[in-house]
Design a protein around this motif. Structure first.
Motif, PDB file in Angstrom:
ATOM      1  N   LEU A   1     -58.817 -10.850 -20.024  1.00 12.67           N
ATOM      2  CA  LEU A   1     -58.946  -9.454 -20.451  1.00 12.67           C
ATOM      3  C   LEU A   1     -60.275  -8.895 -19.961  1.00 12.67           C
ATOM      4  O   LEU A   1     -60.340  -7.779 -19.434  1.00 12.67           O
ATOM      5  CB  LEU A   1     -58.854  -9.368 -21.984  1.00 12.67           C
ATOM      6  CG  LEU A   1     -59.142  -8.005 -22.614  1.00 12.67           C
ATOM      7  CD1 LEU A   1     -58.152  -6.951 -22.126  1.00 12.67           C
ATOM      8  CD2 LEU A   1     -59.096  -8.093 -24.149  1.00 12.67           C
ATOM      9  N   TYR A   2     -61.338  -9.685 -20.118  1.00  8.00           N
ATOM     10  CA  TYR A   2     -62.654  -9.225 -19.661  1.00  8.00           C
ATOM     11  C   TYR A   2     -62.630  -8.911 -18.170  1.00  8.00           C
ATOM     12  O   TYR A   2     -63.143  -7.877 -17.730  1.00  8.00           O
ATOM     13  CB  TYR A   2     -63.738 -10.267 -19.973  1.00  8.00           C
ATOM     14  CG  TYR A   2     -65.125  -9.735 -19.701  1.00  8.00           C
ATOM     15  CD1 TYR A   2     -65.816  -9.029 -20.683  1.00  8.00           C
ATOM     16  CD2 TYR A   2     -65.725  -9.880 -18.450  1.00  8.00           C
ATOM     17  CE1 TYR A   2     -67.069  -8.498 -20.432  1.00  8.00           C
ATOM     18  CE2 TYR A   2     -66.975  -9.347 -18.188  1.00  8.00           C
ATOM     19  CZ  TYR A   2     -67.642  -8.661 -19.183  1.00  8.00           C
ATOM     20  OH  TYR A   2     -68.884  -8.113 -18.919  1.00  8.00           O
ATOM     21  N   ALA A   3     -62.006  -9.804 -17.396  1.00  3.74           N
ATOM     22  CA  ALA A   3     -61.967  -9.621 -15.933  1.00  3.74           C
ATOM     23  C   ALA A   3     -61.218  -8.341 -15.555  1.00  3.74           C
ATOM     24  O   ALA A   3     -61.652  -7.588 -14.669  1.00  3.74           O
ATOM     25  CB  ALA A   3     -61.317 -10.836 -15.280  1.00  3.74           C
ATOM     26  N   GLU A   4     -60.105  -8.066 -16.239  1.00  7.09           N
ATOM     27  CA  GLU A   4     -59.340  -6.839 -15.945  1.00  7.09           C
ATOM     28  C   GLU A   4     -60.160  -5.595 -16.282  1.00  7.09           C
ATOM     29  O   GLU A   4     -60.183  -4.622 -15.534  1.00  7.09           O
ATOM     30  CB  GLU A   4     -58.020  -6.816 -16.739  1.00  7.09           C
ATOM     31  CG  GLU A   4     -56.940  -7.727 -16.213  1.00  7.09           C
ATOM     32  CD  GLU A   4     -56.410  -7.318 -14.838  1.00  7.09           C
ATOM     33  OE1 GLU A   4     -56.380  -6.117 -14.525  1.00  7.09           O
ATOM     34  OE2 GLU A   4     -56.041  -8.227 -14.073  1.00  7.09           O
ATOM     35  N   LEU A   5     -60.823  -5.644 -17.448  1.00  6.70           N
ATOM     36  CA  LEU A   5     -61.628  -4.487 -17.854  1.00  6.70           C
ATOM     37  C   LEU A   5     -62.837  -4.310 -16.930  1.00  6.70           C
ATOM     38  O   LEU A   5     -63.239  -3.192 -16.636  1.00  6.70           O
ATOM     39  CB  LEU A   5     -62.081  -4.641 -19.313  1.00  6.70           C
ATOM     40  CG  LEU A   5     -60.957  -4.540 -20.357  1.00  6.70           C
ATOM     41  CD1 LEU A   5     -61.453  -4.933 -21.737  1.00  6.70           C
ATOM     42  CD2 LEU A   5     -60.368  -3.123 -20.405  1.00  6.70           C
ATOM     43  N   LYS A   6     -63.366  -5.421 -16.471  1.00  5.81           N
ATOM     44  CA  LYS A   6     -64.507  -5.368 -15.543  1.00  5.81           C
ATOM     45  C   LYS A   6     -64.088  -4.680 -14.240  1.00  5.81           C
ATOM     46  O   LYS A   6     -64.810  -3.870 -13.683  1.00  5.81           O
ATOM     47  CB  LYS A   6     -64.980  -6.803 -15.274  1.00  5.81           C
ATOM     48  CG  LYS A   6     -66.239  -6.899 -14.449  1.00  5.81           C
ATOM     49  CD  LYS A   6     -66.674  -8.359 -14.398  1.00  5.81           C
ATOM     50  CE  LYS A   6     -67.230  -8.701 -13.041  1.00  5.81           C
ATOM     51  NZ  LYS A   6     -67.499 -10.119 -12.873  1.00  5.81           N
ATOM     52  N   THR A   7     -62.884  -5.014 -13.780  1.00  5.82           N
ATOM     53  CA  THR A   7     -62.372  -4.379 -12.563  1.00  5.82           C
ATOM     54  C   THR A   7     -62.119  -2.901 -12.823  1.00  5.82           C
ATOM     55  O   THR A   7     -62.458  -2.048 -12.001  1.00  5.82           O
ATOM     56  CB  THR A   7     -61.046  -5.053 -12.116  1.00  5.82           C
ATOM     57  OG1 THR A   7     -61.304  -6.435 -11.931  1.00  5.82           O
ATOM     58  CG2 THR A   7     -60.518  -4.443 -10.828  1.00  5.82           C
ATOM     59  N   PHE A   8     -61.537  -2.589 -13.982  1.00  7.80           N
ATOM     60  CA  PHE A   8     -61.226  -1.193 -14.283  1.00  7.80           C
ATOM     61  C   PHE A   8     -62.501  -0.358 -14.426  1.00  7.80           C
ATOM     62  O   PHE A   8     -62.635   0.712 -13.836  1.00  7.80           O
ATOM     63  CB  PHE A   8     -60.385  -1.079 -15.559  1.00  7.80           C
ATOM     64  CG  PHE A   8     -60.213   0.345 -16.007  1.00  7.80           C
ATOM     65  CD1 PHE A   8     -59.456   1.236 -15.244  1.00  7.80           C
ATOM     66  CD2 PHE A   8     -60.844   0.821 -17.151  1.00  7.80           C
ATOM     67  CE1 PHE A   8     -59.327   2.570 -15.630  1.00  7.80           C
ATOM     68  CE2 PHE A   8     -60.712   2.145 -17.536  1.00  7.80           C
ATOM     69  CZ  PHE A   8     -59.952   3.025 -16.773  1.00  7.80           C
ATOM     70  N   TYR A   9     -63.447  -0.849 -15.238  1.00  7.16           N
ATOM     71  CA  TYR A   9     -64.661  -0.063 -15.489  1.00  7.16           C
ATOM     72  C   TYR A   9     -65.698  -0.224 -14.367  1.00  7.16           C
ATOM     73  O   TYR A   9     -66.709   0.478 -14.359  1.00  7.16           O
ATOM     74  CB  TYR A   9     -65.263  -0.442 -16.847  1.00  7.16           C
ATOM     75  CG  TYR A   9     -64.493   0.166 -18.009  1.00  7.16           C
ATOM     76  CD1 TYR A   9     -64.451   1.548 -18.179  1.00  7.16           C
ATOM     77  CD2 TYR A   9     -63.801  -0.629 -18.910  1.00  7.16           C
ATOM     78  CE1 TYR A   9     -63.739   2.117 -19.226  1.00  7.16           C
ATOM     79  CE2 TYR A   9     -63.088  -0.063 -19.968  1.00  7.16           C
ATOM     80  CZ  TYR A   9     -63.061   1.314 -20.118  1.00  7.16           C
ATOM     81  OH  TYR A   9     -62.351   1.894 -21.144  1.00  7.16           O
ATOM     82  N   GLN A  10     -65.434  -1.176 -13.459  1.00  5.11           N
ATOM     83  CA  GLN A  10     -66.329  -1.432 -12.336  1.00  5.11           C
ATOM     84  C   GLN A  10     -67.762  -1.673 -12.791  1.00  5.11           C
ATOM     85  O   GLN A  10     -68.721  -1.157 -12.179  1.00  5.11           O
ATOM     86  CB  GLN A  10     -66.269  -0.275 -11.338  1.00  5.11           C
ATOM     87  CG  GLN A  10     -64.888  -0.145 -10.695  1.00  5.11           C
ATOM     88  CD  GLN A  10     -64.802   1.059  -9.796  1.00  5.11           C
ATOM     89  OE1 GLN A  10     -65.609   1.220  -8.890  1.00  5.11           O
ATOM     90  NE2 GLN A  10     -63.830   1.921 -10.047  1.00  5.11           N
ATOM     91  N   THR A  11     -67.863  -2.380 -13.866  1.00  6.99           N
ATOM     92  CA  THR A  11     -69.186  -2.735 -14.374  1.00  6.99           C
ATOM     93  C   THR A  11     -69.071  -4.021 -15.191  1.00  6.99           C
ATOM     94  O   THR A  11     -67.965  -4.420 -15.560  1.00  6.99           O
ATOM     95  CB  THR A  11     -69.765  -1.569 -15.200  1.00  6.99           C
ATOM     96  OG1 THR A  11     -71.140  -1.807 -15.429  1.00  6.99           O
ATOM     97  CG2 THR A  11     -69.056  -1.388 -16.522  1.00  6.99           C
ATOM     98  N   ASP A  12     -70.206  -4.664 -15.447  1.00  8.38           N
ATOM     99  CA  ASP A  12     -70.204  -5.973 -16.092  1.00  8.38           C
ATOM    100  C   ASP A  12     -71.221  -5.993 -17.237  1.00  8.38           C
ATOM    101  O   ASP A  12     -72.338  -6.487 -17.085  1.00  8.38           O
ATOM    102  CB  ASP A  12     -70.558  -7.028 -15.023  1.00  8.38           C
ATOM    103  CG  ASP A  12     -70.387  -8.439 -15.535  1.00  8.38           C
ATOM    104  OD1 ASP A  12     -69.992  -8.625 -16.703  1.00  8.38           O
ATOM    105  OD2 ASP A  12     -70.655  -9.373 -14.754  1.00  8.38           O
TER     106      ASP A  12
END
Ligand SMILES: [Zn+2]
Length: 261
Positions: free
Chosen positions: A242-253
């Protein structure tokens, strides 16, 4: 000017252009949004840039006996723009108005049952987002959510996540994705994640995501967004996919923001 030109302008009002980022804005962001000071310098610059568009383009209105201040505008806009820090283009293009109440407010909730009968009910809310381009927030909850950036509760981020979701129409947990090939995977992630949260919540088990996310797919995405920005290290540990998908979506970490200093 004919009707169609006027309609087109109403649907797509001309961009008024960015306003100037005032030095005192950084002081408000520092005081009210602790995560702002943790951002890498280049991200702070990007946030400032987004803010200059957001403040110019959105209509802010204080409701009840509240008087609108720069502090309110910046505290709401600053958190909203964190969500679209690295998204191209102007922030939240469909959003027109932000209404701010002093605290929890009453709203009418309308539902239509299976027989087509309309039911109206008065509910107390801390915030809401609608697909017609309005976000409503309770100012004391905005301040509280911003002030504690580790508890996974942030009404501003929650409602603006809905606003991203609603950019495609009705909120269903699926916002616009940069890569169209990811829609199927995203929909599956939301469905399985929501079902899991529903099961855990029914069993009385706590997870990194607030159980309110079990309400439906839209709430799952909004709650997951709150956890992504406020409990990133916990989320990456407990639910790395889930974190990885959201990271890709929000383009931030955000997990990186919390390891500094
Ligand atoms: Zn919600």
């Amino acid at each position: 000017m004919n009707f169609w030109t006027r309609l087109a302008q109403w649907l797509n009002p001309p961009d008024p252009g960015p306003v100037e980022f005032k030095p005192e804005w950084a002081e408000i962001l520092t005081a009210n949004i602790p995560v702002y000071s943790r951002l890498p310098t280049n991200f702070q610059t990007q946030l400032h840039e987004k803010l200059t568009h957001f403040v110019a383009q959105k209509h802010f209105e204080a409701c009840g006996d509240l008087e609108l201040t720069d502090e309110m505008v910046l505290t709401v806009a600053g958190q909203a723009c964190l969500l679209v820090l690295n998204h191209p283009g102007p922030p939240f293009p469909k959003l027109r108005s932000v209404l701010i109440y002093p605290s929890a407010y009453k709203a009418t909730h309308t539902t239509v049952d299976a027989l087509g009968i309309v039911h109206q009910q008065e509910v107390v809310r801390l915030g809401e987002s609608s697909s017609n381009g309005t976000v409503v927030l309770a100012w004391d909850s905005v301040l509280q959510g911003a002030g504690n950036c580790f508890d996974g509760h942030n009404v501003t981020m929650h409602e603006f996540a809905h606003q991203l979701d609603q950019a495609r129409g009705r909120a269903d947990g699926i916002p616009f994705l940069q890569n169209p090939n990811r829609y199927a995977r995203w929909a599956e992630m939301v469905e399985t994640g929501h079902d899991r949260l529903e099961r855990m919540s029914a069993a009385g088990k706590r997870t990194v995501l607030d159980k309110y996310g079990a309400t439906n797919h839209a709430e799952y995405f909004a709650v997951a967004t709150e956890a992504f920005f406020e409990k990133p290290r916990q989320l990456v540990r407990k639910q790395p996919e889930l974190y990885a998908e959201l990271k890709t979506f929000y383009q931030t970490d955000p997990a990186q923001w919390f390891t500094q200093g």
